[in-house]
Structure formats: structure tokens, C-alpha cells
Design a protein around this motif. Sequence first.
Motif, PDB file in Angstrom:
ATOM      1  N   ALA A   4       0.683  -1.459   0.373  1.00 15.59           N
ATOM      2  CA  ALA A   4      -0.579  -0.022  -0.625  1.00 15.59           C
ATOM      3  C   ALA A   4       0.933   0.753  -0.439  1.00 15.59           C
ATOM      4  O   ALA A   4       0.503   2.484  -0.717  1.00 15.59           O
ATOM      5  CB  ALA A   4      -1.368   0.013   0.801  1.00 15.59           C
ATOM      6  N   ALA A   5       2.047   1.502   0.158  1.00 14.00           N
ATOM      7  CA  ALA A   5       3.264   2.031   0.381  1.00 14.00           C
ATOM      8  C   ALA A   5       3.700   2.833  -0.437  1.00 14.00           C
ATOM      9  O   ALA A   5       4.025   3.844  -0.356  1.00 14.00           O
ATOM     10  CB  ALA A   5       3.466   1.968   1.500  1.00 14.00           C
ATOM     11  N   ARG A   6       3.370   2.477  -1.850  1.00 20.10           N
ATOM     12  CA  ARG A   6       3.823   2.682  -3.218  1.00 20.10           C
ATOM     13  C   ARG A   6       2.193   3.181  -4.215  1.00 20.10           C
ATOM     14  O   ARG A   6       2.704   3.649  -5.003  1.00 20.10           O
ATOM     15  CB  ARG A   6       4.149   0.794  -4.029  1.00 20.10           C
ATOM     16  CG  ARG A   6       5.432   1.131  -3.518  1.00 20.10           C
ATOM     17  CD  ARG A   6       6.125  -0.354  -4.296  1.00 20.10           C
ATOM     18  NE  ARG A   6       6.306   0.428  -5.584  1.00 20.10           N
ATOM     19  CZ  ARG A   6       6.092  -1.138  -6.844  1.00 20.10           C
ATOM     20  NH1 ARG A   6       6.355  -2.480  -6.037  1.00 20.10           N
ATOM     21  NH2 ARG A   6       6.206  -0.515  -7.421  1.00 20.10           N
ATOM     22  N   TRP A   7       0.895   2.960  -3.109  1.00 24.00           N
ATOM     23  CA  TRP A   7       0.128   3.106  -4.350  1.00 24.00           C
ATOM     24  C   TRP A   7      -0.196   4.922  -3.918  1.00 24.00           C
ATOM     25  O   TRP A   7       0.362   5.781  -3.031  1.00 24.00           O
ATOM     26  CB  TRP A   7      -1.712   3.358  -3.218  1.00 24.00           C
ATOM     27  CG  TRP A   7      -1.633   1.496  -3.061  1.00 24.00           C
ATOM     28  CD1 TRP A   7      -1.069   0.514  -4.402  1.00 24.00           C
ATOM     29  CD2 TRP A   7      -2.296   1.448  -2.815  1.00 24.00           C
ATOM     30  NE1 TRP A   7      -1.085  -0.353  -4.138  1.00 24.00           N
ATOM     31  CE2 TRP A   7      -2.472  -0.293  -2.717  1.00 24.00           C
ATOM     32  CE3 TRP A   7      -3.197   1.064  -1.466  1.00 24.00           C
ATOM     33  CZ2 TRP A   7      -3.304  -1.713  -2.849  1.00 24.00           C
ATOM     34  CZ3 TRP A   7      -3.624  -0.199  -1.590  1.00 24.00           C
ATOM     35  CH2 TRP A   7      -3.721  -1.044  -1.986  1.00 24.00           C
ATOM     36  N   PRO A   8      -0.356   5.279  -5.175  1.00 18.10           N
ATOM     37  CA  PRO A   8      -0.390   7.231  -4.996  1.00 18.10           C
ATOM     38  C   PRO A   8      -1.525   7.730  -4.145  1.00 18.10           C
ATOM     39  O   PRO A   8      -0.688   9.151  -3.234  1.00 18.10           O
ATOM     40  CB  PRO A   8      -1.010   8.004  -6.572  1.00 18.10           C
ATOM     41  CG  PRO A   8      -0.430   5.950  -7.418  1.00 18.10           C
ATOM     42  CD  PRO A   8      -0.944   4.923  -6.502  1.00 18.10           C
ATOM     43  N   ASN A  11       0.867   7.861  -0.717  1.00 18.11           N
ATOM     44  CA  ASN A  11       2.253   9.285  -0.900  1.00 18.11           C
ATOM     45  C   ASN A  11       1.850  10.542  -0.920  1.00 18.11           C
ATOM     46  O   ASN A  11       2.249  11.026  -0.240  1.00 18.11           O
ATOM     47  CB  ASN A  11       3.288   8.050  -2.137  1.00 18.11           C
ATOM     48  CG  ASN A  11       3.289   7.024  -2.640  1.00 18.11           C
ATOM     49  OD1 ASN A  11       3.526   6.570  -1.151  1.00 18.11           O
ATOM     50  ND2 ASN A  11       3.516   7.019  -3.742  1.00 18.11           N
ATOM     51  N   VAL A  12       0.668  10.591  -2.223  1.00 15.78           N
ATOM     52  CA  VAL A  12       0.619  12.027  -1.727  1.00 15.78           C
ATOM     53  C   VAL A  12      -0.171  12.714  -0.722  1.00 15.78           C
ATOM     54  O   VAL A  12      -0.053  13.860  -0.186  1.00 15.78           O
ATOM     55  CB  VAL A  12      -0.927  12.483  -2.933  1.00 15.78           C
ATOM     56  CG1 VAL A  12      -1.486  13.493  -3.312  1.00 15.78           C
ATOM     57  CG2 VAL A  12       0.031  12.180  -3.909  1.00 15.78           C
ATOM     58  N   PHE A  13      -1.637  12.267   0.011  1.00 18.13           N
ATOM     59  CA  PHE A  13      -1.939  12.432   0.766  1.00 18.13           C
ATOM     60  C   PHE A  13      -1.901  11.300   2.193  1.00 18.13           C
ATOM     61  O   PHE A  13      -2.435  11.716   3.364  1.00 18.13           O
ATOM     62  CB  PHE A  13      -3.849  11.910   1.198  1.00 18.13           C
ATOM     63  CG  PHE A  13      -4.320  11.862  -0.189  1.00 18.13           C
ATOM     64  CD1 PHE A  13      -4.551  13.434  -0.655  1.00 18.13           C
ATOM     65  CD2 PHE A  13      -5.104  12.072  -2.082  1.00 18.13           C
ATOM     66  CE1 PHE A  13      -5.332  14.122  -2.137  1.00 18.13           C
ATOM     67  CE2 PHE A  13      -5.004  12.764  -2.447  1.00 18.13           C
ATOM     68  CZ  PHE A  13      -5.436  13.373  -2.546  1.00 18.13           C
ATOM     69  N   GLY A  14      -1.310  11.122   2.463  1.00 15.92           N
ATOM     70  CA  GLY A  14      -0.469   9.726   3.731  1.00 15.92           C
ATOM     71  C   GLY A  14      -1.087   8.827   3.947  1.00 15.92           C
ATOM     72  O   GLY A  14      -1.119   8.335   4.999  1.00 15.92           O
ATOM     73  N   HIS A  15      -2.379   8.321   3.697  1.00 13.48           N
ATOM     74  CA  HIS A  15      -2.887   7.308   3.923  1.00 13.48           C
ATOM     75  C   HIS A  15      -4.282   6.941   2.929  1.00 13.48           C
ATOM     76  O   HIS A  15      -4.250   7.512   1.930  1.00 13.48           O
ATOM     77  CB  HIS A  15      -4.141   8.402   5.877  1.00 13.48           C
ATOM     78  CG  HIS A  15      -4.933   9.109   4.770  1.00 13.48           C
ATOM     79  ND1 HIS A  15      -6.381   9.579   4.487  1.00 13.48           N
ATOM     80  CD2 HIS A  15      -4.913  10.757   5.215  1.00 13.48           C
ATOM     81  CE1 HIS A  15      -7.115  10.807   4.245  1.00 13.48           C
ATOM     82  NE2 HIS A  15      -5.703  11.618   4.777  1.00 13.48           N
ATOM     83  N   LEU A  16      -4.508   6.247   3.221  1.00 19.46           N
ATOM     84  CA  LEU A  16      -6.014   5.595   2.095  1.00 19.46           C
ATOM     85  C   LEU A  16      -6.820   5.072   3.164  1.00 19.46           C
ATOM     86  O   LEU A  16      -7.104   4.214   4.289  1.00 19.46           O
ATOM     87  CB  LEU A  16      -5.694   3.610   1.968  1.00 19.46           C
ATOM     88  CG  LEU A  16      -6.442   3.340   1.075  1.00 19.46           C
ATOM     89  CD1 LEU A  16      -5.946   3.844  -0.379  1.00 19.46           C
ATOM     90  CD2 LEU A  16      -5.890   1.701   0.891  1.00 19.46           C
TER      91      LEU A  16
END
Length: 122
Positions: A4-8, A11-16
Amino acid sequence: MWPAARWPAVNVFGHLDDLVCNAGIDIIKPAVEYTPEEWDRILTETLRGAFQPAQAAARHWMAQGSGGSVTMTSSIAGAVGIPTLAPYAAGKGGSLACRRLRHRIHPGRRRRLHRNLTCDIP
């Protein structure tokens, strides 16, 4: 594995917060004509292609101490079976099974770690 750390979004928002898994491919032909290679390719893309991102999202939420929502699409083919879509139907049936397992996979984790399911109905 789908880290998940590689998902944009991470990376952009800091969370999912939410994830939509809409994986699936098919080859339309009679069930008796599928080769083992076609069966494996369709089932892998349809089932693993939905499960692995959901698994990675769940791991991410557990690691950050939060929860999230997974929407995993399915198909009426997975519920009733369609002879000319046998491996696709098997994969989408697997998506249905994943939803039924959600409470057993993560017992005691009732926050927002859950799976929704949508089915296309013609």
C-alpha cells in the motif's frame, strides 16, 4: 504482493480511506473449450487481482491503527454461473466468498475494516 505504501493516494495524502477492487477478464466460449492456461489466466486476474489489493489495504489499515472500506465488485455470473464464462464466474464467485469471510479473517476488528460488494445485474 501489493504494498500500500507504493499507492499514489498513500504517497500524496498520507493515508488510504477507501479502495475499490474491480478486477476481471474473460474469454467467451463453451466451458469445455477452455485450456488450462486460459482458465489460470482468467481466474488469476479476476480473483487475485481483486483480493491482493484488498489484502494490502487491510494490512495498511491495521499497521496505521485505523480502518477503511473495500468495495469488491462481483458479477451475477459469480452467483448463478454462466456456461460461456466458466473461469470468470468462478473468480467472481470467489469474490462473493471473500465477502462472506470478512468477519472471520479479521475477528474483533469491527472498525471500518469491511468489504462491500456490488454485482452487475443485466
